[in-house]
Design an enzyme around this catalytic site. Structure first.
Site, mmCIF file in Angstrom:
data_model
loop_
_atom_site.group_PDB
_atom_site.id
_atom_site.type_symbol
_atom_site.label_atom_id
_atom_site.label_comp_id
_atom_site.label_asym_id
_atom_site.label_seq_id
_atom_site.Cartn_x
_atom_site.Cartn_y
_atom_site.Cartn_z
ATOM 1 N N GLY A 1 0.780 -1.227 0.000
ATOM 2 C CA GLY A 1 0.000 0.000 0.000
ATOM 3 C C GLY A 1 0.812 1.278 0.000
ATOM 4 N N LEU B 1 2.605 2.735 -2.561
ATOM 5 C CA LEU B 1 2.300 3.577 -3.722
ATOM 6 C C LEU B 1 0.908 4.182 -3.608
ATOM 7 C CD1 LEU B 1 2.999 4.740 -6.471
ATOM 8 C CD2 LEU B 1 2.226 2.600 -7.521
ATOM 9 N N TYR C 1 -0.791 2.731 -13.560
ATOM 10 C CA TYR C 1 -1.420 3.996 -13.174
ATOM 11 C C TYR C 1 -2.895 4.121 -13.517
ATOM 12 C CZ TYR C 1 3.260 5.260 -11.900
ATOM 13 O OH TYR C 1 4.491 5.272 -11.299
ATOM 14 N N PHE D 1 9.331 12.944 -18.560
ATOM 15 C CA PHE D 1 9.804 13.469 -17.279
ATOM 16 C C PHE D 1 9.596 12.444 -16.170
ATOM 17 C CE2 PHE D 1 5.540 15.090 -18.221
ATOM 18 C CZ PHE D 1 4.804 14.639 -17.147
#
Length: 410
Positions: free
Chosen positions: A89, A91, A120, A410
């Site tokens: 947990g 992230l 993501y 980036f």
């Protein structure tokens, strides 16, 4: 339990050690110093297990071009979780804190580049732009279907380049959605750095601009070269790696492509991260000479405040739909909302009537810049069209003259 808190500047080296561990990297001192300087200017969040830093996330202070607007948009970077603390947990906690900070700062969107595409989406990020790698066989002259602009070309010293090409780049951002701002620091430490971070065999940056010396430039190309490899059993021709090419007309673009394709002692031009609708792919006379060798998801976008994001952008055609949005991370975005938008602006309000489209916030984020069609997501089973024609109406309203794109990793 880990403690999520601000990472002080004194812990940046620890954060870098964690990132290098996670990404299996060991950069030279020059690159490490560059990373340290970069993180010093970022918002930094860490996960601490006692005194140990076991998770890290930073965010650039960007603005992002969206259709018709330029919005504050933190750009996530250096996302790292120690191998000893995966699937615990960490992230999720870091992301929750970053989303909280983004909302508190009234930034309606956030963005990142994903090292692993599977991660993501569960945090509400959607793949909003696509990049392409284009290769040119430059062992022969570049064949073109249009006449290149014949105004003068000239080299610009990298030390002076920012003053020359920086304003042109900033002006060009408004013409294509998905492009973040660049600080002078990022220009100098990334795009114009003497040594390339990923390939030390490449030359320093070279910058060629087009236009009369006493007039504003009409375009530029930023590139690096690698000499021919004569030691290999199969000779590898010299390489021109185009990092960026900006032009205000197709004829200017043609002149710049022609220039880099004609450099002596080279036989291949490789341009990573080009837009998939790059005009070169149409005005090149021989598509066997100019080939797309890869396409990949590029910028991932998160709608932190869906209403603010949708009402801030411009719309190409009138549309009125009820959207049923699902967002497990930010419940304020979830529910049924009536979107009424058009060339004169947009409103987005709670609705009690039945939904025309039902979708997760990540799918709405993928469509937000105009790079993904809702109709394609309906066909893929990811968006539910409850009213026939609703997806087509949304796509027509979201449409942009050119596809969103950025080469800023980036």
């Amino acid at each position: 339990m880990v403690d999520i808190r601000e990472v002080p500047e004194s812990d940046i080296d620890r954060a870098l050690e964690l990132a290098y561990l996670v990404f299996h990297d060991r950069p030279e001192k020059e690159v490490r110093d560059r990373h340290h300087s970069l993180l010093a200017s970022c918002d930094r969040i860490g996960a601490y297990d006692g005194a140990a830093l076991v998770g890290f996330m930073a965010a650039h202070d960007f603005r992002l071009s969206v259709p018709g607007a330029d919005l504050p948009c933190p750009g996530l970077t250096f996302v790292s979780v120690a191998p000893t603390h995966r699937r615990r947990g960490v992230l999720t906690a870091l992301m929750a804190e970053m989303l909280r900070r983004t909302a508190a700062a009234e930034s309606p969107i956030a963005a990142l580049w994903a090292s692993e595409a599977a991660i993501y989406g569960r945090f509400g990020y959607g793949s909003a732009t696509t990049g392409a790698t284009i290769e040119i066989d430059s062992t022969r002259p570049l064949a073109l279907r249009i006449a290149p602009d014949r105004r003068p070309l000239r080299l610009v010293d990298p030390q002076e380049a920012l003053a020359v090409i920086g304003p042109f780049h900033e002006a060009a951002r408004a013409g294509r959605a998905g492009r973040p701002t660049r600080s002078a620091q990022r220009w100098c430490e990334e795009w114009l750095a003497e040594q390339d971070e990923e390939d030390e065999e490449l030359s320093p940056p070279r910058i060629i601009v087009l236009g009369e010396a006493d007039e504003p430039i009409a375009g530029y190309v930023l590139y690096r070269t690698k000499p021919e490899d004569g030691a290999a059993a199969v000779r590898v021709p010299g390489l021109v790696r185009v990092d960026e090419l900006e032009a205000d007309t197709p004829a200017v673009a043609a002149a710049l492509w022609e220039c880099v394709a004609s450099l002596d002692l080279t036989g291949k031009v490789c341009a990573w991260g080009r837009p998939v609708d790059d005009p070169l792919l149409h005005f090149a006379a021989d598509r066997d000479q100019v080939r797309v060798t890869a396409q990949f998801p590029a910028l991932w976008v998160r709608l932190v405040d869906v209403g603010a994001a949708l009402t801030a952008r411009s719309w190409a055609a009138p549309v009125e739909l009820v959207l049923e949005v699902h967002d497990v991370r930010l419940p304020a975005n979830a529910g049924r909302f009536r979107l009424k938008a058009g060339p004169d602006g947009a409103t987005y309000d709670h609705a009690d009537s039945a939904a025309d489209l039902s979708l997760d916030v990540r799918e709405l984020a993928a469509c937000y810049l105009g790079g993904t069609r809702a109709g394609e997501l309906v066909a893929a089973g990811l968006v539910r069209e409850r009213t026939p024609g609703a997806a087509a109406a949304l796509d027509a309203a979201l449409r942009t003259p050119v596809l969103p794109h950025t080469g800023d990793e980036f």
